[in-house]
Design a protein around this motif. Structure first.
Motif, PDB file in Angstrom:
ATOM      1  N   GLU A  11       0.696  -1.051   0.000  1.00  0.00           N
ATOM      2  CA  GLU A  11      -0.501  -0.008  -0.123  1.00  0.00           C
ATOM      3  C   GLU A  11       0.918   1.444  -0.220  1.00  0.00           C
ATOM      4  O   GLU A  11       0.435   2.200  -0.495  1.00  0.00           O
ATOM      5  N   PRO A  12       1.415   1.531   0.728  1.00  0.00           N
ATOM      6  CA  PRO A  12       3.104   2.221   0.641  1.00  0.00           C
ATOM      7  C   PRO A  12       3.323   2.850  -0.792  1.00  0.00           C
ATOM      8  O   PRO A  12       3.738   4.142  -1.098  1.00  0.00           O
ATOM      9  N   VAL A  13       3.214   1.708  -1.606  1.00  0.00           N
ATOM     10  CA  VAL A  13       4.143   1.784  -3.303  1.00  0.00           C
ATOM     11  C   VAL A  13       3.038   1.911  -4.072  1.00  0.00           C
ATOM     12  O   VAL A  13       4.278   3.064  -4.259  1.00  0.00           O
ATOM     13  N   GLU A  14       2.262   1.360  -3.244  1.00  0.00           N
ATOM     14  CA  GLU A  14       1.193   2.395  -4.772  1.00  0.00           C
ATOM     15  C   GLU A  14       1.035   3.686  -4.021  1.00  0.00           C
ATOM     16  O   GLU A  14       0.757   4.508  -5.111  1.00  0.00           O
ATOM     17  N   LYS A  15       1.296   4.473  -3.024  1.00  0.00           N
ATOM     18  CA  LYS A  15       0.579   5.499  -2.988  1.00  0.00           C
ATOM     19  C   LYS A  15       1.848   6.180  -3.459  1.00  0.00           C
ATOM     20  O   LYS A  15       1.863   7.443  -4.201  1.00  0.00           O
ATOM     21  N   PHE A  16       3.330   5.852  -3.277  1.00  0.00           N
ATOM     22  CA  PHE A  16       4.165   6.923  -3.945  1.00  0.00           C
ATOM     23  C   PHE A  16       4.385   6.207  -5.176  1.00  0.00           C
ATOM     24  O   PHE A  16       4.692   7.187  -5.616  1.00  0.00           O
ATOM     25  N   MET A  17       3.575   5.377  -5.492  1.00  0.00           N
ATOM     26  CA  MET A  17       3.301   5.596  -7.311  1.00  0.00           C
ATOM     27  C   MET A  17       2.827   6.475  -8.035  1.00  0.00           C
ATOM     28  O   MET A  17       3.091   6.689  -9.142  1.00  0.00           O
ATOM     29  N   ARG A  18       1.526   6.987  -7.410  1.00  0.00           N
ATOM     30  CA  ARG A  18       0.942   7.387  -7.705  1.00  0.00           C
ATOM     31  C   ARG A  18       1.473   8.504  -7.628  1.00  0.00           C
ATOM     32  O   ARG A  18       1.174   9.770  -8.757  1.00  0.00           O
ATOM     33  N   ALA A  19       1.787   8.647  -6.710  1.00  0.00           N
ATOM     34  CA  ALA A  19       2.315  10.706  -6.187  1.00  0.00           C
ATOM     35  C   ALA A  19       3.420  10.613  -7.343  1.00  0.00           C
ATOM     36  O   ALA A  19       3.461  11.808  -7.944  1.00  0.00           O
ATOM     37  N   ARG A  20       3.825  10.252  -7.826  1.00  0.00           N
ATOM     38  CA  ARG A  20       5.238  10.109  -8.839  1.00  0.00           C
ATOM     39  C   ARG A  20       4.215  10.408  -9.915  1.00  0.00           C
ATOM     40  O   ARG A  20       5.684  11.601 -11.000  1.00  0.00           O
ATOM     41  N   GLU A  54       1.976  11.277 -10.985  1.00  0.00           N
ATOM     42  CA  GLU A  54       0.850  12.618 -10.735  1.00  0.00           C
ATOM     43  C   GLU A  54       1.983  14.049 -11.015  1.00  0.00           C
ATOM     44  O   GLU A  54       1.248  15.268 -11.894  1.00  0.00           O
ATOM     45  N   THR A  55       3.587  13.280 -10.558  1.00  0.00           N
ATOM     46  CA  THR A  55       3.870  14.497 -11.340  1.00  0.00           C
ATOM     47  C   THR A  55       4.631  14.836 -12.751  1.00  0.00           C
ATOM     48  O   THR A  55       5.490  16.075 -12.515  1.00  0.00           O
ATOM     49  N   GLY A  56       3.983  13.971 -13.432  1.00  0.00           N
ATOM     50  CA  GLY A  56       4.625  13.806 -14.727  1.00  0.00           C
ATOM     51  C   GLY A  56       6.284  12.927 -14.430  1.00  0.00           C
ATOM     52  O   GLY A  56       6.721  12.421 -16.452  1.00  0.00           O
ATOM     53  N   ALA A  57       6.117  12.021 -13.539  1.00  0.00           N
ATOM     54  CA  ALA A  57       7.751  11.181 -13.524  1.00  0.00           C
ATOM     55  C   ALA A  57       7.000  10.182 -14.298  1.00  0.00           C
ATOM     56  O   ALA A  57       5.890   9.129 -14.358  1.00  0.00           O
ATOM     57  N   GLU A  58       8.102   9.294 -15.295  1.00  0.00           N
ATOM     58  CA  GLU A  58       7.829   7.744 -15.815  1.00  0.00           C
ATOM     59  C   GLU A  58       7.883   6.464 -14.733  1.00  0.00           C
ATOM     60  O   GLU A  58       9.262   6.534 -13.331  1.00  0.00           O
ATOM     61  N   ILE A  59       6.848   5.789 -14.974  1.00  0.00           N
ATOM     62  CA  ILE A  59       7.107   3.970 -13.867  1.00  0.00           C
ATOM     63  C   ILE A  59       6.702   3.450 -14.763  1.00  0.00           C
ATOM     64  O   ILE A  59       5.563   2.884 -15.629  1.00  0.00           O
ATOM     65  N   PRO A  60       7.969   2.679 -15.250  1.00  0.00           N
ATOM     66  CA  PRO A  60       8.048   1.485 -16.292  1.00  0.00           C
ATOM     67  C   PRO A  60       6.777   0.740 -15.959  1.00  0.00           C
ATOM     68  O   PRO A  60       6.605  -0.134 -15.123  1.00  0.00           O
ATOM     69  N   GLY A  61       5.890   0.584 -17.332  1.00  0.00           N
ATOM     70  CA  GLY A  61       5.150  -0.891 -17.072  1.00  0.00           C
ATOM     71  C   GLY A  61       3.393   0.449 -16.893  1.00  0.00           C
ATOM     72  O   GLY A  61       3.013  -0.625 -16.707  1.00  0.00           O
ATOM     73  N   TRP A  62       3.715   0.918 -16.074  1.00  0.00           N
ATOM     74  CA  TRP A  62       2.659   1.967 -15.263  1.00  0.00           C
ATOM     75  C   TRP A  62       1.871   2.996 -15.302  1.00  0.00           C
ATOM     76  O   TRP A  62       3.107   4.596 -16.434  1.00  0.00           O
ATOM     77  N   LEU A  67      -1.369   6.532 -15.202  1.00  0.00           N
ATOM     78  CA  LEU A  67      -2.686   6.978 -14.050  1.00  0.00           C
ATOM     79  C   LEU A  67      -3.218   6.654 -15.477  1.00  0.00           C
ATOM     80  O   LEU A  67      -3.106   7.383 -16.209  1.00  0.00           O
ATOM     81  N   ILE A  68      -5.062   6.685 -15.438  1.00  0.00           N
ATOM     82  CA  ILE A  68      -6.121   7.137 -16.325  1.00  0.00           C
ATOM     83  C   ILE A  68      -7.576   7.539 -15.614  1.00  0.00           C
ATOM     84  O   ILE A  68      -7.541   7.502 -13.824  1.00  0.00           O
TER      85      ILE A  68
END
Length: 344
Positions: free
Chosen positions: A244-253, A255-263, A265-266
């Motif tokens: 859950e903390p990882v998911e929260k961090f991914m969402r925040a990242r 939302e700033t426009g940064a990329e996470i390979p394979g993910w 936000l829609i």
């Protein structure tokens, strides 16, 4: 650790190493403090603090005030803070109850938010009152005002003393070990606590040998009831404290426009609905009977919403109108005070 506070007793009963996180109280705690003050002042005849509460909080405090009037019988409810001090033997911290009736022999505490266990805190209050008044037993009432629910206890001197002394002894025992419990998220030690970190680590490493099928993985986990129970407890903890903390961090990242390979936000469209304005328009245009509106909206309200609505109209719900949904079964972990360390 800091000195034992009365409010910490339920948490220390679950884990002797519990240490509250530093910092200011959160919004929920601040709300509770404000409602406590409104409750005590109202018992003294001053409703100004209740009237200053948000409209949605006033019925809860009014309910608690009315309850105290019923409970006092021929006694007098004391709500002045200077008379509510709880001097519990063995605890240097001075607790503060929310209401007291020495003639009838009870102490009360107002609680907001979730229905949690406060038995140990109330036992300490009763121990303090019995030590002061030389009574052999004392009653305690926990007023869960948001739920309009009362949990009552009666302790003998021996029972209350035993509860308090057992907690103090375990807290002061250098051999006492931490235990994972429902209060871990509030504890300053959570990040490094072995009772939290080790099960998470074990859950993530449950299957240690290379496998090629899900059937093999499930077989490894489900080869015994003990292993299955251990895995599920460990995995749920890993999900809550890691995933859950990882998911929260991914969402925040993202939302700033940064990329996470394979993910990515829609945007998901919200569900269509009509508010009071639209409902009233149709009702007035068609002279629709009240029954048709109620049925169109599903024909029922939640217990909390109904009670609040009825209270605003000056009505108390009739027991004959109460409906309860069918009973369901929940999977619940059995937690004991002597939980052994989970092993592979």
């Amino acid at each position: 650790m800091e000195k034992i506070r009365h409010s910490m007793l339920p948490k220390l009963a679950e884990c002797p190493k519990y240490t509250p996180k530093p910092g200011d109280a959160g919004p929920a705690a601040q709300r509770g403090t404000v409602m406590d003050e409104a409750f005590r002042l109202a018992l003294q005849g001053d409703r100004s603090k209740i009237d200053a509460l948000p409209a949605e909080d006033r019925p809860a405090v009014d309910w608690a005030v009315g309850l105290m009037e019923d409970y006092k019988r021929t006694g007098t409810v004391e709500a002045r803070e200077e008379y509510l001090a709880m001097h519990t033997p063995g605890i240097s911290h001075v607790g503060t109850a929310d209401a007291l009736c020495e003639k009838v022999g009870w102490v009360a505490d107002l609680k907001t938010g979730q229905v949690r266990g406060y038995m140990e805190q109330l036992a300490a209050y009763c121990y303090a009152m019995m030590h002061k008044t030389f009574e052999d037993s004392y009653a305690a009432h926990v007023l869960y005002c948001d739920h309009k629910l009362v949990k009552s206890y009666r302790f003998t001197l021996e029972q209350a003393k035993g509860i308090v002394e057992r907690i103090i002894a375990e807290v002061n025992d250098p051999a006492a070990e931490p235990r994972a419990c429902d209060y871990c998220g509030w504890c300053a030690n959570q990040n490094t606590c072995p009772a939290v970190v080790k099960p998470v680590e074990q859950g993530l490493a449950m299957v240690t040998t290379p496998v090629t099928t899900l059937e093999t993985i499930l077989g490894t986990i489900m080869d015994s009831p003990e292993r299955m129970g251990e895995f599920f407890a460990q995995w749920k903890m890993a999900e809550k404290l890691v995933a859950e903390p990882v998911e929260k961090f991914m969402r925040a990242r993202l939302e700033t426009g940064a990329e996470i390979p394979g993910w990515k936000l829609i945007d998901v469209n919200g569900r269509e609905y009509f508010d009071a304005e639209g409902i009233l328009w149709v009702a007035r245009e068609t002279n629709a009977p009240v029954e048709s509106i109620i049925l169109a909206m599903g024909g029922k309200m939640s217990g909390k919403a109904y009670r609040e609505w009825a209270a605003q109209l000056g009505r108390e719900p009739l027991n004959a109108h109460v409906r309860t949904g069918s009973t369901s079964k929940q999977l619940r972990q059995i937690k004991t005070k002597q939980t052994k360390q989970l092993t592979n």
